[in-house]
Design an enzyme around this catalytic site. Structure first.
Site, PDB file in Angstrom:
ATOM      1  N   HIS A   2     -15.361  53.052  16.788  1.00  0.00           N
ATOM      2  CA  HIS A   2     -15.397  53.524  15.400  1.00  0.00           C
ATOM      3  C   HIS A   2     -14.520  54.760  15.196  1.00  0.00           C
ATOM      4  CE1 HIS A   2     -19.479  55.718  16.390  1.00  0.00           C
ATOM      5  NE2 HIS A   2     -18.562  56.004  17.255  1.00  0.00           N
ATOM      6  N   ASN A   3     -13.880  54.787  14.045  1.00  0.00           N
ATOM      7  CA  ASN A   3     -13.041  55.921  13.636  1.00  0.00           C
ATOM      8  C   ASN A   3     -11.777  56.097  14.466  1.00  0.00           C
ATOM      9  OD1 ASN A   3     -15.944  56.701  12.687  1.00  0.00           O
ATOM     10  ND2 ASN A   3     -14.536  57.935  11.458  1.00  0.00           N
TER      11      ASN A   3
END
Lengths: 348, 348, 348
Positions: free
Chosen positions: A236-237
């Site tokens: 994520h991210n």
């Protein structure tokens, strides 16, 4: 499909030498028949030039003349791509929108889109012109997919995501699964809801059964023209820049930022919160954390300069048991020398 | 959704400092707008406190006062989870039971279950209240799934398995594929039928495209509260304890037993028949076999104490080529010293 | 299902010792009840012979007599496979051809084939007698699947492929996704269309969520009897021989050729264009490139002889920090010896 070599040369702007001839396909040096074109890039396969039955070989200057007919190219792989494209059949065998698909009434699907049976398209999703959704693929609510994309069978694009144009998702690829985010509490690991999204820019390809997680907050981003191989994990991210090559089974931890033109070889692991500068190259199975300078060539786990790794792990490590023996011998010899010297002192 | 910071502080039992204000969402320090809450845990991102436009920052004592408004927390990630939960929208856009799903007449599906199109539920399967089966998911015969589970698109739960409550299967996860068991015979590898099952306890999450094999005999077990990331392989008859963290691309060989609260970092490999004690932590890309003591911190392939690995592979290995040179020099010098000494002896 | 041990012994040609008895199933030493058969191969589990409640144990000569009843086998795993087979229930709960499947009118599907709901079979595909296509599986156009194959849920077999008889694809396996082939151009990475296929010979098994890429040109081939575990990546144009074992999360780069009877342990990486000779064994997490001699036993990344690796990485590497200190000490001592010797010279 047949094409005269002279016509092919003209079409692609290549130099043709040899007697003109009609080819019907493209194949490897080993397998090509007399009516097929082959190619040579990797010098490892040069000896096959002697034996190939290929009607013509597409290659660079250094190999011209080794076969009866050659097409001379300054970028063999590029011209190979262009030739193969002429002979390639598009995959698939379905047209239109299947009555066995589920398209939410609030979705907008361009009339030129192909929707196979068993496809799910969620509410307020948008599918751009020319895109093909193969059987079993899933497009979540509010997800926007651009034009001329291919979503192969059983690929999953969860809700709220954005895909640009010409994006290819190989079978089983998953975009927008939850990121791995948990808060430690006395009662165990508490899930931090993952409410960010994934943005995939134009011309990106994502391999079979790869998994690109949605951001916790904000966006996981795959930059324009980046090519991701099979079974790759993107946390994520993560932000991956443009025109990167991410080879099979690479894993990238959360919030890591990767520049443009980066190459991560097979099975590389990148830790959370790392940063990799533009044009860096990381060797297979390496482990990266912290910051990597632009243009670096690294290898090892943890990484070091690739040249150092080759010497240290490739040459020295196998001799390490012997080195231990040499050092032990030195210690003994030195000890014996000191004893004899001490002895010597006695007589001096 | 909007909430006053004072109301939020009261709801979560946090200390609020600054002028009261209504926030509309949560975002990273870098991306948050003036009407959003952000958070800070990792000191690496502390410099962003200076520049953030966030209306308020959720953080621990050490950073209070660095921004206009703060929410003070003793467990920032936990309180972040609680705040995000207030703003999170549930994924999905389908309610009820689709007529395009296949539910075997002998299956029992609670009336509160959501069944998307193209879901398959086998004979004698049981699906508990509040569970959601997304499009393309598969539940085999005699499998029992508890309450409030989420089975994301194209996840597969083969026959005869047991899942507890609040289990989450990310897209493409496979539970209960055959374990890898073959007998060597003169005629080749003979398949040992895999007739065991998989038990997944409450509050477990399993990441996208991970694969948890059914036992050969008996049970493969994932303990309560354990969180498994993407593309993880768990072999047959493995037992993983409670509240473990198994990060992306870890592979665990058959019959291995893992205690409670174990952390296996990304791409770790654990051999067959290993045992890992409670609370052990294994660094990324490490290779484990045999027994690991409870509470150990290990790294390397094969593993050694993590501190030793950092020095040996991180500091010393890159200098190994140089060490070989130093040892060679020592050998020459010692040799020359001995020769000169021998020479010396001559004259003495 | 119940069977007398004497009858079982006769059926399998084994020697039975102890009082005759009827068993109802097979289980591990730890879990078996008095009416179940168990087995012992791995000496690690020998101590469980003392405590097992199993009614009978299938084992080799060395353990006979340690329990009340034994079945004596010269190949315990093989005979275990045969016993388990007697008790195993076939997975699945569907018969015939579902009306919820899509079968292209130009496909030929033997009348004995089982087709679950939500299966897609493309134009000119051929499915042989006795094969089972589970829910959500995909068979592309012109693909030929042999007899008695099992294609588990959500497995994907793209177009133009050939599968032999008795092939098993575990859930989510992907065959025939595009190989990873791009030409570098000024405008970025240009896709080289992947127009080759995949041939999977008889008796091959491919694990959950593994990915076998189609060839760029020509064929990616998996030889007869080869067993591939979960989450394995096989690149385009790879050729794997017969009766190989490819364990979980192995990655094999493009155009690599692997002989017969090769064993690649978990998480091994093999580079592009490598060659691995018959019978070679490569240890877990190793990295292979170039040529590997037949019969080699290798380990490490990059690989070295397995015995050397065990000493170098397992024994020596953890002591490397200490070795640096020893060498430094030697340098100092030698320096001091030379100084004192120089000093000595002064007085001579």
């Amino acid at each position: 499909m047949k094409i005269l070599l002279s016509a092919l040369a003209e079409k692609l702007g290549l130099e043709f030498s040899g007697e003109d001839f009609e080819i019907v396909g493209v194949n490897t040096l080993e397998k090509a028949g007399p009516d097929e074109l082959s190619f040579l890039v990797n010098p490892k396969y040069a000896p096959q030039m002697e034996k190939t039955r290929a009607g013509c070989v597409l290659t660079s200057g250094s190999y011209v003349g080794k076969t009866e007919r050659t097409l001379l190219s300054s970028n063999v792989y590029m011209d190979l791509a262009r030739v193969v494209d002429l002979f390639a059949e598009v995959q698939g065998c379905f047209e239109g929108v299947s009555e066995l698909a589920y398209i939410h009434p609030d979705a907008t699907v361009d009339e030129s889109v192909t929707v196979y049976p068993f496809v799910f398209v969620g509410a307020q999703a948008h599918i751009g012109a020319g895109t093909v959704l193969f059987s079993g693929s899933y497009v979540g609510e509010k997800t926007v997919i651009g034009c001329d994309c291919i979503v192969y069978p059983n690929a999953v694009v969860m809700g709220g995501l954005e895909l640009g144009d010409n994006v290819i998702l190989q079978p089983g690829a998953v975009l927008g699964g939850d990121g791995y985010g948990f808060a430690q509490t006395a009662a165990g690991h508490m899930k931090i809801p993952q409410i960010g999204n994934v943005v995939v820019e134009d011309n990106v390809e994502i391999g079979s059964n790869s998994a690109i997680d949605r951001a916790a907050l904000d966006t996981t981003r795959i930059g324009m023209g980046t090519k991701i191989d099979n079974l790759v994990q993107v946390g994520h991210n993560v932000e991956i820049g443009q025109h990167c090559l991410v080879i099979g089974q690479v894993g990238i931890g959360g919030s890591t930022k990767i520049g443009n033109g980066v190459v991560l070889a097979g099975q590389v692991g990148v830790a959370d919160n790392a940063q990799i500068g533009d044009g860096a190259m990381v060797g297979a199975q390496s482990g990266v954390s912290g910051n990597v300078e632009p243009g670096s060539k690294l290898a090892g786990s943890p990484v070091m300069p690739a040249g150092t790794f080759l010497k240290a792990a490739g040459v020295c490590l196998p001799k390490l048991p012997e080195l231990f023996k040499r050092v032990k011998k030195l210690e003994k010899e030195l000890e014996s020398l000191r004893s004899s010297r001490s002895g010597g002192d006695f007589y001096e």
